[in-house]
Scaffold this motif. Structure first.
Motif, PDB file in Angstrom:
ATOM      1  N   THR B 112       6.892  32.087 -30.315  1.00  0.00           N
ATOM      2  CA  THR B 112       6.798  33.508 -29.963  1.00  0.00           C
ATOM      3  C   THR B 112       6.720  34.397 -31.192  1.00  0.00           C
ATOM      4  O   THR B 112       6.713  33.935 -32.324  1.00  0.00           O
ATOM      5  N   GLU B 113       6.725  35.693 -30.919  1.00  0.00           N
ATOM      6  CA  GLU B 113       6.522  36.737 -31.915  1.00  0.00           C
ATOM      7  C   GLU B 113       7.595  36.700 -33.020  1.00  0.00           C
ATOM      8  O   GLU B 113       8.766  36.541 -32.740  1.00  0.00           O
ATOM      9  N   ARG B 114       7.157  36.903 -34.276  1.00  0.00           N
ATOM     10  CA  ARG B 114       8.094  36.890 -35.389  1.00  0.00           C
ATOM     11  C   ARG B 114       8.695  38.253 -35.672  1.00  0.00           C
ATOM     12  O   ARG B 114       9.828  38.370 -36.101  1.00  0.00           O
ATOM     13  N   ARG B 115       7.899  39.320 -35.527  1.00  0.00           N
ATOM     14  CA  ARG B 115       8.385  40.648 -35.890  1.00  0.00           C
ATOM     15  C   ARG B 115       9.395  41.137 -34.855  1.00  0.00           C
ATOM     16  O   ARG B 115       9.255  40.855 -33.660  1.00  0.00           O
ATOM     17  N   VAL B 116      10.391  41.888 -35.315  1.00  0.00           N
ATOM     18  CA  VAL B 116      11.530  42.199 -34.467  1.00  0.00           C
ATOM     19  C   VAL B 116      11.136  43.045 -33.257  1.00  0.00           C
ATOM     20  O   VAL B 116      11.416  42.687 -32.112  1.00  0.00           O
ATOM     21  N   PHE B 117      10.458  44.160 -33.494  1.00  0.00           N
ATOM     22  CA  PHE B 117      10.254  45.091 -32.382  1.00  0.00           C
ATOM     23  C   PHE B 117       9.252  44.574 -31.362  1.00  0.00           C
ATOM     24  O   PHE B 117       9.499  44.665 -30.155  1.00  0.00           O
ATOM     25  N   PRO B 118       8.140  43.978 -31.796  1.00  0.00           N
ATOM     26  CA  PRO B 118       7.278  43.358 -30.780  1.00  0.00           C
ATOM     27  C   PRO B 118       8.011  42.260 -30.011  1.00  0.00           C
ATOM     28  O   PRO B 118       7.809  42.113 -28.797  1.00  0.00           O
ATOM     29  N   ALA B 119       8.907  41.522 -30.683  1.00  0.00           N
ATOM     30  CA  ALA B 119       9.631  40.450 -29.993  1.00  0.00           C
ATOM     31  C   ALA B 119      10.526  41.012 -28.905  1.00  0.00           C
ATOM     32  O   ALA B 119      10.714  40.403 -27.853  1.00  0.00           O
ATOM     33  N   LEU B 120      11.073  42.212 -29.162  1.00  0.00           N
ATOM     34  CA  LEU B 120      11.937  42.834 -28.162  1.00  0.00           C
ATOM     35  C   LEU B 120      11.185  43.115 -26.874  1.00  0.00           C
ATOM     36  O   LEU B 120      11.748  43.080 -25.786  1.00  0.00           O
ATOM     37  N   LEU B 121       9.898  43.428 -27.011  1.00  0.00           N
ATOM     38  CA  LEU B 121       9.124  43.818 -25.831  1.00  0.00           C
ATOM     39  C   LEU B 121       8.377  42.650 -25.218  1.00  0.00           C
ATOM     40  O   LEU B 121       7.824  42.770 -24.137  1.00  0.00           O
ATOM     41  N   GLU B 122       8.361  41.508 -25.941  1.00  0.00           N
ATOM     42  CA  GLU B 122       7.535  40.402 -25.475  1.00  0.00           C
ATOM     43  C   GLU B 122       8.267  39.555 -24.442  1.00  0.00           C
ATOM     44  O   GLU B 122       9.395  39.131 -24.661  1.00  0.00           O
ATOM     45  N   ARG B 123       7.651  39.311 -23.321  1.00  0.00           N
ATOM     46  CA  ARG B 123       8.150  38.320 -22.362  1.00  0.00           C
ATOM     47  C   ARG B 123       7.351  37.046 -22.607  1.00  0.00           C
ATOM     48  O   ARG B 123       6.363  37.060 -23.339  1.00  0.00           O
ATOM     49  N   ALA B 124       7.788  35.952 -21.995  1.00  0.00           N
ATOM     50  CA  ALA B 124       7.077  34.684 -22.208  1.00  0.00           C
ATOM     51  C   ALA B 124       5.622  34.814 -21.773  1.00  0.00           C
ATOM     52  O   ALA B 124       5.326  35.129 -20.628  1.00  0.00           O
ATOM     53  N   LYS B 125       4.693  34.573 -22.699  1.00  0.00           N
ATOM     54  CA  LYS B 125       3.277  34.707 -22.377  1.00  0.00           C
ATOM     55  C   LYS B 125       2.756  33.403 -21.790  1.00  0.00           C
ATOM     56  O   LYS B 125       3.231  32.333 -22.158  1.00  0.00           O
ATOM     57  N   PRO B 126       1.746  33.474 -20.920  1.00  0.00           N
ATOM     58  CA  PRO B 126       1.173  32.238 -20.370  1.00  0.00           C
ATOM     59  C   PRO B 126       0.688  31.307 -21.479  1.00  0.00           C
ATOM     60  O   PRO B 126       0.861  30.092 -21.376  1.00  0.00           O
ATOM     61  N   SER B 127       0.098  31.869 -22.541  1.00  0.00           N
ATOM     62  CA  SER B 127      -0.410  30.998 -23.603  1.00  0.00           C
ATOM     63  C   SER B 127       0.742  30.230 -24.257  1.00  0.00           C
ATOM     64  O   SER B 127       0.618  29.044 -24.550  1.00  0.00           O
ATOM     65  N   HIS B 128       1.880  30.911 -24.449  1.00  0.00           N
ATOM     66  CA  HIS B 128       3.034  30.223 -25.016  1.00  0.00           C
ATOM     67  C   HIS B 128       3.551  29.146 -24.082  1.00  0.00           C
ATOM     68  O   HIS B 128       3.895  28.044 -24.513  1.00  0.00           O
ATOM     69  N   ARG B 129       3.578  29.480 -22.776  1.00  0.00           N
ATOM     70  CA  ARG B 129       4.050  28.497 -21.804  1.00  0.00           C
ATOM     71  C   ARG B 129       3.166  27.263 -21.807  1.00  0.00           C
ATOM     72  O   ARG B 129       3.652  26.132 -21.803  1.00  0.00           O
ATOM     73  N   ASP B 130       1.861  27.497 -21.825  1.00  0.00           N
ATOM     74  CA  ASP B 130       0.937  26.357 -21.808  1.00  0.00           C
ATOM     75  C   ASP B 130       1.138  25.492 -23.041  1.00  0.00           C
ATOM     76  O   ASP B 130       1.164  24.256 -22.954  1.00  0.00           O
ATOM     77  N   GLU B 131       1.306  26.156 -24.186  1.00  0.00           N
ATOM     78  CA  GLU B 131       1.473  25.411 -25.420  1.00  0.00           C
ATOM     79  C   GLU B 131       2.774  24.601 -25.400  1.00  0.00           C
ATOM     80  O   GLU B 131       2.789  23.415 -25.764  1.00  0.00           O
ATOM     81  N   ALA B 132       3.846  25.244 -24.934  1.00  0.00           N
ATOM     82  CA  ALA B 132       5.125  24.533 -24.866  1.00  0.00           C
ATOM     83  C   ALA B 132       5.018  23.344 -23.924  1.00  0.00           C
ATOM     84  O   ALA B 132       5.537  22.256 -24.208  1.00  0.00           O
ATOM     85  N   GLU B 133       4.310  23.558 -22.802  1.00  0.00           N
ATOM     86  CA  GLU B 133       4.159  22.462 -21.842  1.00  0.00           C
ATOM     87  C   GLU B 133       3.394  21.309 -22.482  1.00  0.00           C
ATOM     88  O   GLU B 133       3.767  20.138 -22.356  1.00  0.00           O
ATOM     89  N   ARG B 134       2.336  21.652 -23.217  1.00  0.00           N
ATOM     90  CA  ARG B 134       1.524  20.617 -23.866  1.00  0.00           C
ATOM     91  C   ARG B 134       2.370  19.817 -24.863  1.00  0.00           C
ATOM     92  O   ARG B 134       2.360  18.586 -24.871  1.00  0.00           O
ATOM     93  N   ILE B 135       3.158  20.558 -25.678  1.00  0.00           N
ATOM     94  CA  ILE B 135       3.974  19.884 -26.687  1.00  0.00           C
ATOM     95  C   ILE B 135       5.006  18.981 -26.019  1.00  0.00           C
ATOM     96  O   ILE B 135       5.176  17.816 -26.378  1.00  0.00           O
ATOM     97  N   LEU B 136       5.702  19.545 -25.027  1.00  0.00           N
ATOM     98  CA  LEU B 136       6.764  18.764 -24.381  1.00  0.00           C
ATOM     99  C   LEU B 136       6.188  17.518 -23.728  1.00  0.00           C
ATOM    100  O   LEU B 136       6.798  16.443 -23.760  1.00  0.00           O
ATOM    101  N   LYS B 137       4.979  17.637 -23.136  1.00  0.00           N
ATOM    102  CA  LYS B 137       4.385  16.454 -22.516  1.00  0.00           C
ATOM    103  C   LYS B 137       3.985  15.454 -23.586  1.00  0.00           C
ATOM    104  O   LYS B 137       4.131  14.247 -23.392  1.00  0.00           O
ATOM    105  N   SER B 138       3.509  15.953 -24.727  1.00  0.00           N
ATOM    106  CA  SER B 138       3.030  15.021 -25.742  1.00  0.00           C
ATOM    107  C   SER B 138       4.184  14.258 -26.394  1.00  0.00           C
ATOM    108  O   SER B 138       3.992  13.163 -26.888  1.00  0.00           O
ATOM    109  N   VAL B 139       5.396  14.823 -26.391  1.00  0.00           N
ATOM    110  CA  VAL B 139       6.513  14.042 -26.903  1.00  0.00           C
ATOM    111  C   VAL B 139       7.331  13.439 -25.767  1.00  0.00           C
ATOM    112  O   VAL B 139       8.414  12.886 -26.003  1.00  0.00           O
ATOM    113  N   GLY B 140       6.843  13.571 -24.555  1.00  0.00           N
ATOM    114  CA  GLY B 140       7.498  12.918 -23.430  1.00  0.00           C
ATOM    115  C   GLY B 140       8.820  13.527 -23.022  1.00  0.00           C
ATOM    116  O   GLY B 140       9.721  12.833 -22.585  1.00  0.00           O
TER     117      GLY B 140
END
Lengths: 351, 251, 461
Positions: B112-140
């Motif tokens: 997710t976002e590194r900068r403080v204020f954008p991070a405060l406003l950011e909810r989990a994005k679909p792109s992040h979810r997809d990426e996390a899902e891909r990583i978690l599946k690839s390491v089982g």
């Protein structure tokens, strides 16, 4: 959200097989904590009636706002701050000085400037001033951790208290400030206790919403990671000092809001409301309710308030000791929690 | 001037870097060059400075002297929070996960976002979810996504940490003993992950004590001893040198 | 050299400058403070002497507390906030035993439940101590049940004795004379034996019977003297207060910390738990004694002497001497005795110490006891100097904590130097301010030190 769906699933399962309820809930401390505290509060409200409920509800709302704000720092960012009462005091004194319309010439005590602002004009200043002070303090405190953080945060509370007590030209010292304005929107003044309770609950709801938005955002996730391993999360590109500073300032601003509400609710404040021990009590509320859980803070504040009210009806107990006995009970509870349940009643994080 | 090397060959270099702890020189005037898109292995006896080197490169420890060159930019100070900007990420010798949050959040937090204020406003994005899902599946670890990181077994924790590093989309990966203490099945899994990453043109540096794996995986080998470079080059050739054998057996 | 590399080099030098700047700032700050104090001294040497002396007197209290606190911290590595309560127990213990003496007995306190509570706690600690110290030795010689009964009776006797002493504070000198007799006899025996072995005939046992007889005679004579001197009551109450706060710390150690350290050995958990204990004991003291400040009875040396324009109280000189002597005792214990070796071994690595065969439970218990006694001394000295109130525990504790951090965490030298330094800085700081800002000054000193010299003045090696 998973908590809600889990609870719904439980309700459904119990509805299918009512006799399984006991089996399911026997070892579930969270469930029992909720049931006991909420049930206790409900029974008391019904028994004592409306006036009692209004007073207790107001005290609860102020403590709850404070506890939620402190939990953001202690539970989510892992900074065990014992000095949060200072921000409550800053908020309260800002509102008190700006809105009080008492004239002290007749009282023959030290006079302080009178502004006589309306409450809603002073409120933003209370919040802002708490935030600005937090920014300065936070920059100095950011390098400290764990037990040293506890020590310096004690220091902040002591410095704040001494300032309230000794800056007499502004705070009237131990005499306190009288006649703090009640909130008013146009001609409609929140004079009655019931109206004020409603206002407090609106603010509490707002604070809970803000806290919920923060902890479920990406920012909140990073905070929990900082709490777990600050160095490790730095390696992934986060400037952790900025994050810690941000949540510290936000939390202080919420505490300042609580202070403004407290000043206006009680219409009189003096430094005794902001002593170090109150701050320690606040920390024990947060730990009792549960670290890293907003609901936990609400529950902790409710349990704290009900503990005091409940003791009023213990026979043979002189009323001047109630505060002290509550303190004894909280102290022992703190020890027991650290022994058996370091995350608190419904918490998500163990110290 | 016949062997002018294209500077783009090296993704990461150190120039005479040093680090002491009190009187002990953990890294002493070390100069190494790590090749782009290769699997580089660092070996050496215990206490030879391998982990210190990785800590220096990722900014967890300040340099006493020398320069780190990343992509032809010389740095005398590597700040930990700036290491991803230089294209570096890492794992730790003793697994350092975020213990009291979920496996899912352990991966999400590096996406997710590194900068403080954008991070405060950011909810989990679909792109992040997809990426996390891909990583978690690839390491089982997809089935374990709601578990707390502290409740995982040692091997799972090791895998999750590698997954967390993979989630960082950077050029250089530093793996500190990724194979230590793993059962054979998980060992194969980690090996295939590393091979896949090489396929994807990432530059990988890893530390290992398992010579079979070193022989099988690495393209290039550095041998450290007492904070200095003992040998560098092709795996078989380096491991056959008598100085290297001495360093391992002579102590 | 590419442009990028040059740019980064400039960034580097900027960082270096920032580091140097903060060091320069620290130096400038130190110089400014020294210059300020120097200027003040030149301005009015008399007053400067007064403030310096006050600083030492206050510093003695901080140093006492910091030494106990550091001693415990460097053994178990968590900050035990109980020592704030220990200081309050020390001061209020003296008040409890002498309250009929204060302001004509206006605030006299003596409550049955409190006496019983302390009797029970003491009996419990005595039972535990007997079990740990003597059980092994007698294990083979008698039936377990007989031992249990004898031990139980002894412990109960200790408890009853404590209760009696607490219930009759006016006759403290009479009631305590048997205890004094026992202690003096034991001490005299030890001194005689050591003296005989050192001076007369090394490596022999010597005439044990004769020496014990002499010691008993000395002990009984001293006890008779004590029993006939009512004015000793105050100083006997000091001893009782210190013992009480030590006993409570032993009870907490055995009853709580041993279990807690097995379950979760995290410094923060221990700190929060001890914060709970501090809260509970402070509130308990408030319930028994009320929140208002109380004076302690007049101790010796409350008449001020005038030396070079400064008013100096004999009691404060005594306090400074007490801190220095306490430091000497602690240093001797740590550096010269087998006990000190064991303590250092536990501080370095508790597991290893256990493996080597050190009885860590007993050693740590003694360390806790000593820490509590030092804290109690600090509490009662500060109580005699000013006044006592239930909140004093937390404030004194914070000062001791700050002193130990300023001096260097975990170092005994640091604790005494830090204590006196903090006291001096505080007193010189309030020269131009009102006295109520002294707590603020301490914390500012703390934050400045942590920012510029996080290791403290004399760091532990």
């Amino acid at each position: 959200m998973s908590i809600v769906t889990g609870a719904l699933r439980n309700v459904r399962d119990v509805a299918r097989d009512p006799r399984s309820w006991w089996q399911r809930s026997k070892g579930n401390i969270e469930l029992w904590a909720n049931l006991i505290v909420l049930g206790w509060a409900l029974v008391f409200m019904l028994w004592r009636g409306g006036g009692f409920a209004i007073t207790v509800g107001s005290v609860f709302a102020i403590w709850a706002i404070l506890a939620v704000s402190l939990n953001l720092v202690v539970g989510y960012a892992g900074l065990l701050s014992v000095g949060h009462i200072g921000f409550l005091g800053i908020g309260a004194y800002t509102t008190a000085v700006l809105t009080s319309h008492a004239s002290y010439e007749q009282l023959r005590t030290e006079a302080i400037p009178t502004f006589g602002w309306p409450f809603f004009a002073a409120l933003p200043f209370s919040v802002l001033l708490a935030g600005v002070v937090a920014l300065v303090v936070g920059v100095a405190f950011n390098r400290f951790r764990d037990d040293i953080y506890v020590l310096v945060s004690f220091g902040f509370a002591v410095i704040a208290f001494t300032t309230f007590l000794s800056w007499r030209n502004l705070t009237r010292g131990a005499f306190g400030i009288h006649e703090i304005a009640r909130p008013a929107i146009g001609p409609w003044v929140f004079d009655g206790e019931l109206e004020f309770l409603a206002l407090l609950l609106v603010f509490l709801g707002l604070v809970v919403l803000i806290a919920w938005l923060i902890v479920t955002s990406s920012f909140g996730r990073v905070l929990t990671a900082i709490r777990e391993d600050e160095q490790a999360i730095q390696v992934f590109g986060y400037r952790t000092t900025h994050y810690k500073l941000a949540i510290w300032v936000i939390s202080a601003m919420i505490a300042g809001l609580a202070g403004a509400l407290l000043a206006s609710w009680s219409t009189f404040i003096d430094p005794n409301s902001f002593v170090l021990l109150e701050s320690v009590l606040l920390v024990s509320i947060v730990i009792l309710g549960g670290l890293a859980s907003i609901w936990g803070s609400l529950l902790g504040a409710l349990a704290f308030v009900m503990l005091e009210e409940g003791m009023r009806f213990v026979p043979f107990l002189p009323s001047e000791f109630i505060g002290q006995i509550r303190q004894v009970i909280l102290g022992i509870l703190l020890v027991l929690l650290m022994l058996f349940r370091p995350q608190g009643l419904v918490g998500r994080f163990k110290l | 001037m016949s062997t002018q090397v294209d500077p783009r060959v090296y993704v990461l270099e150190t120039r005479e870097i040093s680090k002491s702890f009190g009187a002990v020189k953990a890294i002493d005037q070390l100069t190494i060059s790590i090749l782009r898109e290769w699997l580089t292995c660092i070996v050496g006896p215990n206490g030879s400075g391998k982990s210190t080197l990785i800590n220096l490169l990722s900014g967890l420890l300040p340099l006493d002297g020398g320069i780190v060159v990343v992509d032809n930019v010389g740095l005398r100070v590597v700040k930990a929070h700036a290491s991803p900007d230089h294209g570096i990420t890492r794992t730790f010798q003793e697994v350092r996960l975020f213990d009291q949050i979920s496996v899912w959040d352990n991966i999400m937090v590096v996406l997710t976002e590194r900068r403080v204020f954008p991070a405060l406003l950011e909810r989990a994005k679909p792109s992040h979810r997809d990426e996390a899902e891909r990583i978690l599946k690839s390491v089982g670890m997809w089935e374990k996504r709601d578990a707390m990181a502290q409740d995982l077994s040692y091997g799972q924790r090791k895998l999750l940490e590698i997954g967390r590093a993979m989630a960082m989309d950077v050029q250089i990966y530093l793996f500190d003993e990724p194979f230590a203490g793993l059962f054979p099945r998980m060992l194969e899994q980690v090996k295939s992950i590393l091979k896949d990453m090489r396929e994807q043109k990432r530059s990988i540096v890893f530390v290992s004590h398992n010579m079979d794996i070193v022989r099988e995986l690495s393209d290039h080998l550095f041998v450290l001893d007492s904070g200095t470079l003992l040998a560098a080059g092709e795996v078989e050739e380096v491991l056959a040198r008598s100085t290297v054998i001495d360093a391992y057996l002579g102590h | 050299m590419s442009v990028a590399r040059l740019r980064d080099a400039s960034v580097v030098s900027f960082l270096k400058i920032r580091e140097q700047q903060s060091r320069l700032l620290a130096m400038a700050l130190a110089v400014a403070i020294v210059a300020y104090i120097g200027w003040k001294i030149v301005q009015s040497p008399d007053q400067a002497l007064q403030f310096a002396f006050n600083g030492l007197a206050v510093g003695a209290v901080y140093a006492l507390l910091a030494m106990g606190f550091t001693f415990v911290y460097s053994t178990v590595w968590f900050f035990d906030l109980y020592y704030g309560a220990a200081a309050a127990i020390g001061a209020y213990g003296v008040f409890y035993l002498r309250s009929h003496d204060v302001l004509g007995g206006q605030y006299a306190v003596n409550s049955g439940p409190v006496n019983v509570l302390f009797a029970v706690v003491t009996a419990g600690v005595a039972a535990w101590a007997l079990h740990v110290l003597c059980y092994r030795r007698f294990q083979g010689r008698a039936q377990p049940r007989t031992l249990l009964i004898i031990g139980g009776l002894l412990a109960a006797a200790v408890g009853v004795y404590t209760g009696l002493v607490l219930a009759n504070p006016a006759n403290l000198h009479v009631l305590l004379s048997p205890l004094v007799a026992v202690l003096v006899t034991g001490g005299a025996t030890w001194v005689l034996r050591r003296g005989f072995q050192r001076v007369v005939a090394p490596a022999t046992r010597g005439p044990l019977g004769a020496m014990v007889t002499v010691a008993i005679v000395v002990g009984v004579l001293v006890a008779i003297l004590v029993a006939n001197t009512p004015s000793l009551g105050l100083y006997l109450s000091w001893g009782v207060a210190c013992l009480l706060s030590g006993t409570v710390s032993l009870a907490l150690y055995r009853g709580l910390y041993v279990t807690m350290r097995e379950r979760a050995n995290s410094p923060l958990i221990m700190l929060v738990a001890s914060l709970g204990i501090l809260l509970a004991i402070t509130a308990f003291i408030t319930i028994v004694f009320r929140a208002a400040p109380r004076p302690l009875p007049e101790a010796f040396g409350s008449e001020p002497w005038t030396i070079g324009g400064a008013n100096i109280k004999g009691f404060n000189v005594f306090a400074i001497g007490l801190a220095v002597a306490g430091f000497g005792v602690l240093l001797f214990l740590v550096k010269k005795t087998a006990f000190g070796k064991a303590v250092r071994a536990i501080g370095d690595d508790e597991e290893v110490a256990k493996v080597v065969g050190i009885n860590t439970t007993v050693i740590i218990a003694v360390v806790f006891f000593i820490g509590a006694v030092y804290a109690a001394l600090a509490g009662l000295v500060s109580g005699h100097d000013t006044a006592i109130q239930p909140r004093m525990g937390l404030l004194l504790l914070l000062k001791g904590w700050i002193a130990s951090v300023v001096g260097g965490i975990g170092s005994l030298y640091g604790a005494i130097v830090g204590g006196f330094a903090l006291g001096m800085l505080e007193q010189f700081g309030i020269w131009d301010l009102a006295g109520e800002w002294r707590d603020v000054i301490s914390f500012i000193v703390l934050i400045v030190f942590l920012s510029f010299w996080p290791q403290g003045l004399l760091p532990r090696k």
